[in-house]
Design a protein around this motif. Structure first.
Motif, PDB file in Angstrom:
ATOM      1  N   GLY A  61     -75.186  45.908  25.200  1.00 22.22           N
ATOM      2  CA  GLY A  61     -74.151  45.594  24.224  1.00 22.22           C
ATOM      3  C   GLY A  61     -73.293  44.490  24.797  1.00 22.22           C
ATOM      4  O   GLY A  61     -73.776  43.646  25.545  1.00 22.22           O
ATOM      5  N   PHE A  62     -72.019  44.478  24.446  1.00 19.25           N
ATOM      6  CA  PHE A  62     -71.047  43.559  25.034  1.00 19.25           C
ATOM      7  C   PHE A  62     -71.396  42.088  24.779  1.00 19.25           C
ATOM      8  O   PHE A  62     -71.348  41.266  25.693  1.00 19.25           O
ATOM      9  CB  PHE A  62     -70.906  43.836  26.536  1.00 19.25           C
ATOM     10  N   LEU A  63     -71.750  41.793  23.542  1.00 18.20           N
ATOM     11  CA  LEU A  63     -72.097  40.423  23.157  1.00 18.20           C
ATOM     12  C   LEU A  63     -71.076  39.908  22.140  1.00 18.20           C
ATOM     13  O   LEU A  63     -70.839  40.550  21.113  1.00 18.20           O
ATOM     14  CB  LEU A  63     -73.502  40.383  22.550  1.00 18.20           C
ATOM     15  N   TRP A  64     -70.479  38.758  22.445  1.00 18.54           N
ATOM     16  CA  TRP A  64     -69.531  38.101  21.557  1.00 18.54           C
ATOM     17  C   TRP A  64     -70.024  36.685  21.240  1.00 18.54           C
ATOM     18  O   TRP A  64     -70.904  36.161  21.916  1.00 18.54           O
ATOM     19  CB  TRP A  64     -68.153  38.003  22.199  1.00 18.54           C
ATOM     20  N   LYS A  65     -69.416  36.084  20.212  1.00 15.62           N
ATOM     21  CA  LYS A  65     -69.792  34.720  19.831  1.00 15.62           C
ATOM     22  C   LYS A  65     -68.545  33.953  19.422  1.00 15.62           C
ATOM     23  O   LYS A  65     -67.647  34.483  18.757  1.00 15.62           O
ATOM     24  CB  LYS A  65     -70.786  34.749  18.663  1.00 15.62           C
ATOM     25  N   VAL A  66     -68.498  32.685  19.824  1.00 17.22           N
ATOM     26  CA  VAL A  66     -67.406  31.797  19.426  1.00 17.22           C
ATOM     27  C   VAL A  66     -68.015  30.450  19.045  1.00 17.22           C
ATOM     28  O   VAL A  66     -69.019  30.023  19.639  1.00 17.22           O
ATOM     29  CB  VAL A  66     -66.367  31.651  20.565  1.00 17.22           C
ATOM     30  N   GLU A  67     -67.447  29.805  18.059  1.00 20.31           N
ATOM     31  CA  GLU A  67     -67.945  28.515  17.589  1.00 20.31           C
ATOM     32  C   GLU A  67     -66.836  27.479  17.626  1.00 20.31           C
ATOM     33  O   GLU A  67     -65.654  27.809  17.454  1.00 20.31           O
ATOM     34  CB  GLU A  67     -68.487  28.635  16.161  1.00 20.31           C
ATOM     35  N   SER A  68     -67.240  26.232  17.844  1.00 22.11           N
ATOM     36  CA  SER A  68     -66.307  25.111  17.808  1.00 22.11           C
ATOM     37  C   SER A  68     -67.062  23.901  17.278  1.00 22.11           C
ATOM     38  O   SER A  68     -67.940  23.365  17.966  1.00 22.11           O
ATOM     39  CB  SER A  68     -65.745  24.818  19.198  1.00 22.11           C
ATOM     40  N   GLY A  69     -66.778  23.511  16.046  1.00 28.17           N
ATOM     41  CA  GLY A  69     -67.529  22.420  15.442  1.00 28.17           C
ATOM     42  C   GLY A  69     -68.987  22.789  15.309  1.00 28.17           C
ATOM     43  O   GLY A  69     -69.329  23.820  14.719  1.00 28.17           O
TER      44      GLY A  69
END
Length: 328
Positions: A61-69
């Motif tokens: 588990g312990f999966l994150w996501k972030v986006e920039s452009g």
């Protein structure tokens, strides 16, 4: 509290367990003869994999996501040990890794581990000082008993700092448990990245991690060593429980594990150096990458506590204005 210190080392410092275990050959599984899979077996395996992919209830588990452009960045919390049946991980994690152009570990354990001689330089006490001088009679006797149980004489360690002796207790613990640093999640991703010829960019260095440990005041080192001695008998079972909690994706356990560390009387510098300052530095590095907006996909994998213990990389990125999605 005993479990907390064990958890922090196995979730925050990638190089420690690997340096202690030392035997790189241990990561190579023994070849065993296997019966060829039948069509029925393969169909059953495919069905299981399909169910896991749909349910999102696989391993880890312990999966994150972030986006920039046009840039995507996955943030994966790891544990610096494992067993061979950890893998493959949940499909969401495996797919995120496969999509990445660049992977970012704490540091590349396969290529950047310092030589044993360099580690020992960090570990030595100042000339004229001995471990026995720094410890109480009760602590020294308890430690000597543990070393004797493992066939070693504590007198041979008299020139080493308490943090290094504590790492040896951690090695004893892993040797008597069912988990193995050579099956660590970090190593799993690094080996896959190397095989897939992905670009690997370290967020820290091995030297930086050993500087953290050797840089603690003697008072703090003695405090944490005393706690490790006190919890030594329960440590193997607790390490196995920690591994199971990671496999189950128990985020609540990770978020709360350091809430009361101060109650044990450990100096504030302990968490500030082990977690807080490192998280701020890594979040700043990730912010630079996101602002650059290369249009690539990044897969960051560092110890889970870096994402769950405040101030975490997650909250640092959120404070910078990013929306961080918890994927799994």
């Amino acid at each position: 509290m005993k479990k907390l210190l064990l958890a922090l080392f196995t979730l925050l410092l990638a190089g420690v367990l690997t340096a202690c275990s030392g035997d790189e050959d241990a990561s190579e599984p023994e070849e065993t003869a296997e019966e060829p899979a039948t069509e029925e077996d393969e169909a059953g395996a495919d069905e299981v994999e399909e169910e896991e992919a749909e349910s999102g209830e696989g391993k880890g588990g312990f999966l994150w996501k972030v986006e920039s452009g046009d840039t995507e960045m996955y943030l994966q919390g790891t544990i610096h040990l494992g067993t061979d049946d950890f893998y493959p991980l949940d499909p969401a994690i495996e797919e995120a890794f496969d999509s990445a152009d660049v992977v970012l570990p704490e540091f590349n354990l396969l290529e950047e581990m310092p030589a044993q001689e360099e580690v020992l330089e960090y570990a030595m006490l100042e000339e004229g000082t001995t471990l026995e001088d720094e410890l109480s009679d009760e602590t020294y006797e308890g430690l000597a008993s543990i070393f004797e149980e493992n066939g070693l004489d504590l007198e041979t360690m008299n020139e080493f700092q308490p943090w290094f002796v504590e790492m040896m207790l951690l090695e004893f613990t892993t040797m008597s448990s069912d988990v193995d640093p050579q099956e660590a999640v970090d190593l799993y991703f690094l080996e896959k990245a190397t095989e897939d010829e992905k670009e690997i960019v370290s967020l820290e260095s091995a030297e930086e991690q050993f500087e953290v440990l050797s840089g603690y005041s003697m008072e703090t080192q003695v405090q944490t060593l005393e706690l490790a001695i006190d919890g030594y008998e329960e440590a193997p079972e607790e390490m196995e429980e920690l591994a199971e909690a990671w496999l189950e994706g128990d985020i609540e356990a990770m978020e709360t594990m350091s809430d009361d560390y101060g109650e044990a009387g450990i100096n504030a510098e302990y968490m500030e150096e082990l977690n807080d300052n490192r998280n701020i530095d890594m979040a700043n590095s990730l912010d630079d990458i996101l602002q650059e907006d290369s249009g690539q996909v990044y897969f960051v994998f560092v110890g889970t506590a870096h994402f769950t213990v405040e101030p975490s990389i997650i909250t640092e990125l959120e404070d910078k204005g990013y929306e961080v999605e918890h994927v799994y």
